[in-house]
Design a protein around this motif. Structure first.
Motif, PDB file in Angstrom:
ATOM      1  N   UNK A 293      -4.934 -13.222 -27.487  1.00 38.35           N
ATOM      2  CA  UNK A 293      -4.445 -14.595 -27.412  1.00 38.35           C
ATOM      3  C   UNK A 293      -2.917 -14.612 -27.461  1.00 38.35           C
ATOM      4  N   UNK A 294      -2.336 -13.602 -28.090  1.00 38.26           N
ATOM      5  CA  UNK A 294      -0.878 -13.521 -28.222  1.00 38.26           C
ATOM      6  C   UNK A 294      -0.280 -12.377 -27.414  1.00 38.26           C
ATOM      7  N   UNK A 295      -1.002 -11.274 -27.332  1.00 39.17           N
ATOM      8  CA  UNK A 295      -0.493 -10.087 -26.646  1.00 39.17           C
ATOM      9  C   UNK A 295      -0.894 -10.098 -25.170  1.00 39.17           C
ATOM     10  N   UNK A 296       0.034  -9.698 -24.302  1.00 40.96           N
ATOM     11  CA  UNK A 296      -0.257  -9.500 -22.878  1.00 40.96           C
ATOM     12  C   UNK A 296       0.634  -8.365 -22.391  1.00 40.96           C
ATOM     13  N   UNK A 297       0.052  -7.399 -21.735  1.00 47.25           N
ATOM     14  CA  UNK A 297       0.764  -6.166 -21.412  1.00 47.25           C
ATOM     15  C   UNK A 297       2.064  -6.404 -20.648  1.00 47.25           C
ATOM     16  N   UNK A 298       2.075  -7.311 -19.683  1.00 47.28           N
ATOM     17  CA  UNK A 298       3.275  -7.511 -18.863  1.00 47.28           C
ATOM     18  C   UNK A 298       4.274  -8.480 -19.490  1.00 47.28           C
ATOM     19  N   UNK A 299       3.821  -9.286 -20.435  1.00 47.44           N
ATOM     20  CA  UNK A 299       4.694 -10.281 -21.060  1.00 47.44           C
ATOM     21  C   UNK A 299       5.268  -9.800 -22.394  1.00 47.44           C
ATOM     22  N   UNK A 300       4.466  -9.105 -23.165  1.00 45.59           N
ATOM     23  CA  UNK A 300       4.896  -8.675 -24.496  1.00 45.59           C
ATOM     24  C   UNK A 300       5.916  -7.548 -24.440  1.00 45.59           C
ATOM     25  N   UNK A 301       5.710  -6.602 -23.540  1.00 44.99           N
ATOM     26  CA  UNK A 301       6.573  -5.427 -23.478  1.00 44.99           C
ATOM     27  C   UNK A 301       7.888  -5.743 -22.766  1.00 44.99           C
ATOM     28  N   UNK A 302       8.997  -5.108 -23.183  1.00 47.15           N
ATOM     29  CA  UNK A 302      10.327  -5.532 -22.727  1.00 47.15           C
ATOM     30  C   UNK A 302      10.706  -5.138 -21.301  1.00 47.15           C
ATOM     31  N   UNK A 303      10.039  -4.144 -20.721  1.00 46.73           N
ATOM     32  CA  UNK A 303      10.413  -3.720 -19.364  1.00 46.73           C
ATOM     33  C   UNK A 303       9.171  -3.314 -18.581  1.00 46.73           C
ATOM     34  N   UNK A 304       9.029  -3.874 -17.400  1.00 45.20           N
ATOM     35  CA  UNK A 304       7.893  -3.565 -16.518  1.00 45.20           C
ATOM     36  C   UNK A 304       8.447  -3.235 -15.142  1.00 45.20           C
ATOM     37  N   UNK A 305       8.118  -2.058 -14.639  1.00 44.81           N
ATOM     38  CA  UNK A 305       8.626  -1.597 -13.347  1.00 44.81           C
ATOM     39  C   UNK A 305       7.457  -1.413 -12.392  1.00 44.81           C
ATOM     40  N   UNK A 306       7.452  -2.223 -11.307  1.00 45.67           N
ATOM     41  CA  UNK A 306       6.390  -2.153 -10.308  1.00 45.67           C
ATOM     42  C   UNK A 306       6.817  -1.188  -9.200  1.00 45.67           C
ATOM     43  N   UNK A 307       5.912  -0.244  -8.852  1.00 43.54           N
ATOM     44  CA  UNK A 307       6.285   0.848  -7.949  1.00 43.54           C
ATOM     45  C   UNK A 307       5.158   1.158  -6.973  1.00 43.54           C
ATOM     46  N   UNK A 308       5.557   1.853  -5.904  1.00 40.96           N
ATOM     47  CA  UNK A 308       4.594   2.268  -4.878  1.00 40.96           C
ATOM     48  C   UNK A 308       4.621   3.787  -4.746  1.00 40.96           C
ATOM     49  N   UNK A 309       3.458   4.393  -4.907  1.00 40.27           N
ATOM     50  CA  UNK A 309       3.290   5.823  -4.645  1.00 40.27           C
ATOM     51  C   UNK A 309       2.711   5.949  -3.243  1.00 40.27           C
ATOM     52  N   UNK A 310       3.474   6.479  -2.276  1.00 40.22           N
ATOM     53  CA  UNK A 310       3.010   6.515  -0.883  1.00 40.22           C
ATOM     54  C   UNK A 310       1.665   7.205  -0.695  1.00 40.22           C
ATOM     55  N   UNK A 311       1.363   8.201  -1.536  1.00 39.38           N
ATOM     56  CA  UNK A 311       0.104   8.941  -1.393  1.00 39.38           C
ATOM     57  C   UNK A 311      -0.959   8.471  -2.380  1.00 39.38           C
ATOM     58  N   UNK A 312      -0.713   7.352  -3.037  1.00 36.10           N
ATOM     59  CA  UNK A 312      -1.729   6.748  -3.885  1.00 36.10           C
ATOM     60  C   UNK A 312      -1.585   7.073  -5.352  1.00 36.10           C
ATOM     61  N   UNK A 313      -2.266   6.298  -6.207  1.00 35.76           N
ATOM     62  CA  UNK A 313      -2.146   6.482  -7.659  1.00 35.76           C
ATOM     63  C   UNK A 313      -2.697   7.808  -8.157  1.00 35.76           C
ATOM     64  N   UNK A 314      -3.723   8.339  -7.513  1.00 38.78           N
ATOM     65  CA  UNK A 314      -4.270   9.624  -7.965  1.00 38.78           C
ATOM     66  C   UNK A 314      -3.254  10.750  -7.774  1.00 38.78           C
ATOM     67  N   UNK A 315      -2.547  10.727  -6.649  1.00 44.20           N
ATOM     68  CA  UNK A 315      -1.523  11.749  -6.403  1.00 44.20           C
ATOM     69  C   UNK A 315      -0.374  11.577  -7.391  1.00 44.20           C
ATOM     70  N   UNK A 316      -0.007  10.336  -7.692  1.00 39.69           N
ATOM     71  CA  UNK A 316       1.049  10.103  -8.670  1.00 39.69           C
ATOM     72  C   UNK A 316       0.635  10.616 -10.047  1.00 39.69           C
ATOM     73  N   UNK A 317      -0.631  10.466 -10.381  1.00 42.11           N
ATOM     74  CA  UNK A 317      -1.126  10.962 -11.665  1.00 42.11           C
ATOM     75  C   UNK A 317      -1.059  12.484 -11.717  1.00 42.11           C
ATOM     76  N   UNK A 318      -1.423  13.146 -10.621  1.00 39.46           N
ATOM     77  CA  UNK A 318      -1.337  14.602 -10.564  1.00 39.46           C
ATOM     78  C   UNK A 318       0.119  15.064 -10.690  1.00 39.46           C
ATOM     79  N   UNK A 319       1.024  14.352 -10.045  1.00 42.42           N
ATOM     80  CA  UNK A 319       2.452  14.685 -10.140  1.00 42.42           C
ATOM     81  C   UNK A 319       2.965  14.487 -11.561  1.00 42.42           C
ATOM     82  N   UNK A 320       2.464  13.472 -12.237  1.00 39.60           N
ATOM     83  CA  UNK A 320       2.862  13.206 -13.613  1.00 39.60           C
ATOM     84  C   UNK A 320       2.493  14.381 -14.514  1.00 39.60           C
ATOM     85  N   UNK A 321       1.298  14.917 -14.317  1.00 42.16           N
ATOM     86  CA  UNK A 321       0.866  16.063 -15.121  1.00 42.16           C
ATOM     87  C   UNK A 321       1.759  17.271 -14.881  1.00 42.16           C
TER      88      UNK A 321
END
Length: 290
Positions: free
Chosen positions: A143-171
Protein backbone atom coordinates in the motif's frame (compact mmCIF):
# COMPACT_ATOMS: atom_id res chain seq x y z
CA UNK A 1 -22.81 -13.62 20.09
CA UNK A 2 -22.74 -17.43 20.49
CA UNK A 3 -26.18 -17.50 22.14
CA UNK A 4 -27.77 -15.53 19.29
CA UNK A 5 -26.12 -17.69 16.68
CA UNK A 6 -27.23 -20.86 18.45
CA UNK A 7 -30.79 -19.53 18.47
CA UNK A 8 -30.60 -18.85 14.74
CA UNK A 9 -30.88 -15.09 15.12
CA UNK A 10 -28.90 -12.87 12.72
CA UNK A 11 -25.67 -11.39 14.09
CA UNK A 12 -24.00 -8.15 13.06
CA UNK A 13 -20.51 -7.02 14.07
CA UNK A 14 -19.99 -3.24 14.07
CA UNK A 15 -16.42 -2.00 14.31
CA UNK A 16 -14.25 1.01 13.50
CA UNK A 17 -12.43 -0.88 10.76
CA UNK A 18 -12.95 -4.36 9.35
CA UNK A 19 -9.46 -5.39 8.25
CA UNK A 20 -9.01 -8.20 5.68
CA UNK A 21 -8.46 -10.90 8.31
CA UNK A 22 -11.58 -9.88 10.22
CA UNK A 23 -13.68 -9.73 7.05
CA UNK A 24 -12.57 -13.19 6.00
CA UNK A 25 -13.19 -14.64 9.46
CA UNK A 26 -16.68 -13.14 9.71
CA UNK A 27 -17.73 -14.38 6.29
CA UNK A 28 -16.44 -17.89 6.99
CA UNK A 29 -18.34 -17.89 10.30
CA UNK A 30 -21.53 -16.57 8.71
CA UNK A 31 -21.41 -13.22 10.56
CA UNK A 32 -22.43 -9.90 9.02
CA UNK A 33 -20.21 -6.88 9.62
CA UNK A 34 -20.23 -3.12 9.19
CA UNK A 35 -17.53 -0.49 9.76
CA UNK A 36 -17.25 3.29 9.61
CA UNK A 37 -15.18 3.28 6.39
CA UNK A 38 -17.91 1.60 4.36
CA UNK A 39 -17.08 -2.11 4.51
CA UNK A 40 -20.45 -3.81 4.61
CA UNK A 41 -21.42 -7.48 4.56
CA UNK A 42 -25.04 -8.19 5.39
CA UNK A 43 -26.37 -11.66 4.73
CA UNK A 44 -29.58 -13.24 5.92
CA UNK A 45 -30.64 -16.12 3.68
CA UNK A 46 -34.07 -16.57 5.26
CA UNK A 47 -34.96 -12.96 4.44
CA UNK A 48 -33.32 -13.07 1.01
CA UNK A 49 -30.92 -10.30 2.03
CA UNK A 50 -27.38 -9.94 0.73
CA UNK A 51 -25.45 -6.67 0.65
CA UNK A 52 -21.73 -6.25 0.13
CA UNK A 53 -19.94 -2.89 -0.13
CA UNK A 54 -16.27 -1.99 -0.19
CA UNK A 55 -14.68 0.46 2.21
CA UNK A 56 -11.19 1.94 2.46
CA UNK A 57 -7.98 -0.07 2.21
CA UNK A 58 -6.71 1.09 5.62
CA UNK A 59 -8.12 2.36 8.92
CA UNK A 60 -9.42 5.96 8.85
CA UNK A 61 -7.07 6.98 11.68
CA UNK A 62 -4.10 5.30 13.39
CA UNK A 63 -5.36 2.96 16.13
CA UNK A 64 -2.80 4.30 18.63
CA UNK A 65 -1.75 7.72 19.86
CA UNK A 66 -0.28 10.10 17.32
CA UNK A 67 3.49 9.75 17.01
CA UNK A 68 3.66 6.15 18.28
CA UNK A 69 2.78 4.35 15.06
CA UNK A 70 4.41 4.38 11.65
CA UNK A 71 1.80 5.14 9.00
CA UNK A 72 3.96 4.72 5.89
CA UNK A 73 5.87 1.46 5.58
CA UNK A 74 8.11 2.20 2.60
CA UNK A 75 11.25 3.25 4.49
CA UNK A 76 14.33 1.00 4.88
CA UNK A 77 13.65 0.32 8.57
CA UNK A 78 10.01 -0.65 8.12
CA UNK A 79 10.84 -2.75 5.07
CA UNK A 80 13.52 -4.63 7.00
CA UNK A 81 11.08 -5.35 9.83
CA UNK A 82 8.56 -6.76 7.34
CA UNK A 83 11.15 -8.92 5.59
CA UNK A 84 12.30 -10.26 8.97
CA UNK A 85 8.74 -10.95 10.16
CA UNK A 86 8.16 -13.03 7.04
CA UNK A 87 10.51 -15.78 8.27
CA UNK A 88 10.56 -15.11 12.02
CA UNK A 89 10.02 -17.94 14.46
CA UNK A 90 6.99 -17.10 16.56
CA UNK A 91 6.24 -15.77 19.05
CA UNK A 92 8.84 -13.03 18.82
CA UNK A 93 9.13 -9.98 21.05
CA UNK A 94 9.90 -6.41 20.02
CA UNK A 95 13.54 -6.48 21.14
CA UNK A 96 14.29 -9.87 19.59
CA UNK A 97 12.64 -8.80 16.34
CA UNK A 98 14.63 -5.56 16.34
CA UNK A 99 17.88 -7.47 16.86
CA UNK A 100 17.06 -9.90 14.05
CA UNK A 101 16.11 -7.06 11.69
CA UNK A 102 19.07 -4.87 12.61
CA UNK A 103 16.87 -1.90 13.52
CA UNK A 104 16.02 -0.12 16.76
CA UNK A 105 13.24 -1.40 19.06
CA UNK A 106 11.58 1.98 18.53
CA UNK A 107 11.26 1.30 14.80
CA UNK A 108 9.68 -2.10 15.47
CA UNK A 109 7.31 -0.56 18.02
CA UNK A 110 6.09 1.91 15.38
CA UNK A 111 5.69 -0.67 12.60
CA UNK A 112 3.78 -3.37 14.48
CA UNK A 113 0.61 -1.35 15.23
CA UNK A 114 0.14 -0.58 11.52
CA UNK A 115 0.48 -4.28 10.67
CA UNK A 116 -1.78 -5.36 13.52
CA UNK A 117 -4.56 -2.93 12.59
CA UNK A 118 -4.54 -4.36 9.06
CA UNK A 119 -4.79 -7.91 10.37
CA UNK A 120 -1.37 -8.92 9.03
CA UNK A 121 -0.14 -9.91 12.50
CA UNK A 122 -1.66 -10.91 15.83
CA UNK A 123 0.02 -9.92 19.10
CA UNK A 124 0.01 -11.33 22.61
CA UNK A 125 -1.05 -9.31 25.65
CA UNK A 126 2.66 -8.64 26.27
CA UNK A 127 3.09 -7.19 22.76
CA UNK A 128 4.97 -10.05 21.11
CA UNK A 129 4.04 -11.11 17.57
CA UNK A 130 2.18 -14.43 17.84
CA UNK A 131 0.90 -14.89 14.28
CA UNK A 132 1.79 -13.58 10.82
CA UNK A 133 -0.48 -13.65 7.78
CA UNK A 134 2.08 -13.51 4.98
CA UNK A 135 -0.30 -12.41 2.24
CA UNK A 136 -1.68 -9.55 4.30
CA UNK A 137 1.84 -8.62 5.39
CA UNK A 138 2.88 -8.03 1.76
CA UNK A 139 -0.50 -6.50 0.88
CA UNK A 140 -0.16 -3.89 3.64
CA UNK A 141 3.47 -3.19 2.71
CA UNK A 142 2.63 -2.55 -0.94
CA UNK A 143 0.00 0.00 0.00
CA UNK A 144 3.00 2.27 0.62
CA UNK A 145 5.89 0.61 -1.19
CA UNK A 146 6.23 0.50 -5.00
CA UNK A 147 9.42 -0.58 -6.71
CA UNK A 148 9.60 2.27 -9.25
CA UNK A 149 8.34 5.01 -6.92
CA UNK A 150 10.01 4.20 -3.61
CA UNK A 151 13.54 3.69 -4.89
CA UNK A 152 15.58 6.82 -5.76
CA UNK A 153 16.85 5.88 -9.23
CA UNK A 154 15.31 3.77 -12.00
CA UNK A 155 17.10 3.26 -15.31
CA UNK A 156 15.13 1.80 -18.24
CA UNK A 157 17.34 0.00 -20.78
CA UNK A 158 17.29 -2.17 -23.88
CA UNK A 159 19.40 -5.29 -24.31
CA UNK A 160 19.52 -5.88 -28.10
CA UNK A 161 19.84 -9.66 -27.65
CA UNK A 162 17.18 -9.91 -24.96
CA UNK A 163 17.00 -10.14 -21.17
CA UNK A 164 18.34 -13.69 -21.00
CA UNK A 165 21.54 -12.67 -22.79
CA UNK A 166 21.86 -9.65 -20.50
CA UNK A 167 21.52 -11.95 -17.50
CA UNK A 168 24.27 -14.22 -18.83
CA UNK A 169 26.50 -11.18 -19.38
CA UNK A 170 25.79 -10.03 -15.84
CA UNK A 171 27.06 -13.33 -14.46
CA UNK A 172 30.27 -13.00 -16.49
CA UNK A 173 30.88 -9.46 -15.22
CA UNK A 174 30.66 -10.65 -11.62
CA UNK A 175 32.66 -13.86 -12.10
CA UNK A 176 35.99 -14.10 -10.19
CA UNK A 177 37.85 -12.70 -13.20
CA UNK A 178 35.05 -10.33 -14.22
CA UNK A 179 35.16 -6.57 -14.60
CA UNK A 180 32.77 -5.60 -11.77
CA UNK A 181 32.54 -6.24 -8.06
CA UNK A 182 29.67 -3.83 -7.33
CA UNK A 183 26.96 -4.96 -4.98
CA UNK A 184 23.84 -6.00 -6.88
CA UNK A 185 20.72 -8.09 -6.34
CA UNK A 186 18.14 -9.63 -8.65
CA UNK A 187 14.39 -9.27 -8.37
CA UNK A 188 11.33 -9.60 -10.62
CA UNK A 189 11.27 -12.61 -12.94
CA UNK A 190 14.72 -13.94 -12.02
CA UNK A 191 14.04 -13.41 -8.33
CA UNK A 192 10.81 -15.39 -8.64
CA UNK A 193 12.51 -18.15 -10.62
CA UNK A 194 15.02 -18.69 -7.83
CA UNK A 195 12.14 -19.26 -5.38
CA UNK A 196 10.02 -21.66 -7.45
CA UNK A 197 10.28 -25.34 -6.45
CA UNK A 198 12.64 -27.62 -8.37
CA UNK A 199 11.62 -30.83 -6.61
CA UNK A 200 9.92 -33.25 -6.98
CA UNK A 201 9.68 -31.60 -10.40
CA UNK A 202 10.68 -28.20 -11.70
CA UNK A 203 8.03 -25.48 -11.63
CA UNK A 204 8.09 -23.06 -14.54
CA UNK A 205 7.02 -19.38 -14.32
CA UNK A 206 3.54 -18.58 -15.63
CA UNK A 207 4.89 -15.66 -17.69
CA UNK A 208 7.85 -15.33 -20.11
CA UNK A 209 11.04 -13.46 -19.26
CA UNK A 210 10.43 -10.02 -20.74
CA UNK A 211 12.17 -7.78 -18.19
CA UNK A 212 15.41 -8.33 -16.29
CA UNK A 213 15.18 -6.38 -13.00
CA UNK A 214 18.42 -5.61 -11.17
CA UNK A 215 19.24 -3.64 -8.04
CA UNK A 216 22.63 -1.91 -8.27
CA UNK A 217 24.51 0.72 -6.28
CA UNK A 218 25.51 2.37 -9.58
CA UNK A 219 22.89 1.75 -12.33
CA UNK A 220 24.67 3.85 -14.97
CA UNK A 221 28.00 2.06 -14.48
CA UNK A 222 26.34 -1.34 -14.69
CA UNK A 223 24.37 -0.35 -17.80
CA UNK A 224 27.59 0.76 -19.50
CA UNK A 225 29.38 -2.45 -18.55
CA UNK A 226 26.50 -4.52 -19.99
CA UNK A 227 26.46 -2.33 -23.14
CA UNK A 228 22.78 -1.58 -22.79
CA UNK A 229 20.94 1.21 -24.60
CA UNK A 230 18.69 3.76 -22.99
CA UNK A 231 14.99 3.02 -23.43
CA UNK A 232 11.55 3.91 -22.13
CA UNK A 233 9.38 1.89 -19.73
CA UNK A 234 7.35 0.60 -22.69
CA UNK A 235 10.37 -0.48 -24.80
CA UNK A 236 12.82 -1.63 -22.11
CA UNK A 237 13.68 -5.26 -21.43
CA UNK A 238 16.11 -4.42 -18.60
CA UNK A 239 15.57 -2.14 -15.61
CA UNK A 240 18.36 -1.24 -13.17
CA UNK A 241 17.37 0.30 -9.85
CA UNK A 242 19.37 1.95 -7.09
CA UNK A 243 17.59 0.79 -3.93
CA UNK A 244 16.49 2.99 -1.08
CA UNK A 245 17.64 0.19 1.24
CA UNK A 246 21.29 -0.64 0.52
CA UNK A 247 21.01 -3.84 2.58
CA UNK A 248 19.43 -5.48 -0.45
CA UNK A 249 22.75 -5.33 -2.32
CA UNK A 250 25.17 -8.26 -2.29
CA UNK A 251 28.80 -8.65 -3.47
CA UNK A 252 27.70 -11.18 -6.10
CA UNK A 253 24.56 -11.85 -8.18
CA UNK A 254 21.85 -13.15 -5.86
CA UNK A 255 18.12 -12.68 -5.46
CA UNK A 256 16.62 -10.33 -2.91
CA UNK A 257 14.66 -12.02 -0.07
CA UNK A 258 11.39 -13.65 -1.07
CA UNK A 259 9.08 -11.04 0.53
CA UNK A 260 10.97 -8.33 -1.39
CA UNK A 261 10.53 -10.29 -4.64
CA UNK A 262 6.78 -10.48 -3.98
CA UNK A 263 6.47 -6.78 -3.15
CA UNK A 264 8.41 -5.90 -6.31
CA UNK A 265 6.35 -8.18 -8.55
CA UNK A 266 3.07 -6.83 -7.18
CA UNK A 267 4.12 -3.25 -7.93
CA UNK A 268 5.82 -3.81 -11.32
CA UNK A 269 2.46 -3.90 -13.09
CA UNK A 270 1.30 -6.00 -16.02
CA UNK A 271 1.54 -9.77 -15.82
CA UNK A 272 4.08 -9.72 -13.01
CA UNK A 273 1.11 -9.85 -10.64
CA UNK A 274 0.34 -13.32 -12.04
CA UNK A 275 3.87 -14.42 -11.20
CA UNK A 276 3.47 -13.09 -7.66
CA UNK A 277 0.27 -15.11 -7.29
CA UNK A 278 2.12 -18.23 -8.48
CA UNK A 279 4.70 -17.67 -5.75
CA UNK A 280 1.96 -17.12 -3.15
CA UNK A 281 0.30 -20.39 -4.15
CA UNK A 282 3.64 -22.15 -3.72
CA UNK A 283 4.07 -20.59 -0.28
CA UNK A 284 0.51 -21.44 0.77
CA UNK A 285 1.22 -25.11 0.07
CA UNK A 286 4.18 -25.09 2.47
CA UNK A 287 3.90 -25.50 6.27
CA UNK A 288 3.98 -22.32 8.37
CA UNK A 289 7.03 -21.41 10.43
CA UNK A 290 6.47 -21.90 14.18
Amino acid sequence: DDEARAAGRPCLMITDYANPALRKGCEEAGLSYLDVTGWTYLREDDAGLFIRRQGTSRPPTPPVKRGTAMVHLDGPGASQVIRTLWAARLPVGVRDLAAAAGVSPGTVAKVLPALASYGAIARTSEGAVAEVNRRLLIERWTQDYAIYDTNPEVLWLLAPRGPDHAFASLAQLHAPAGALDDGIALTGYVGALSNLPREPEETYPVIPHTLLAIYSEDPSRLAEALRLRKATPTTANVVIIRPKDSRLLQPYPSAVPLPQVLADLLTMGGRFIELAEQLFETIDSQPSIT
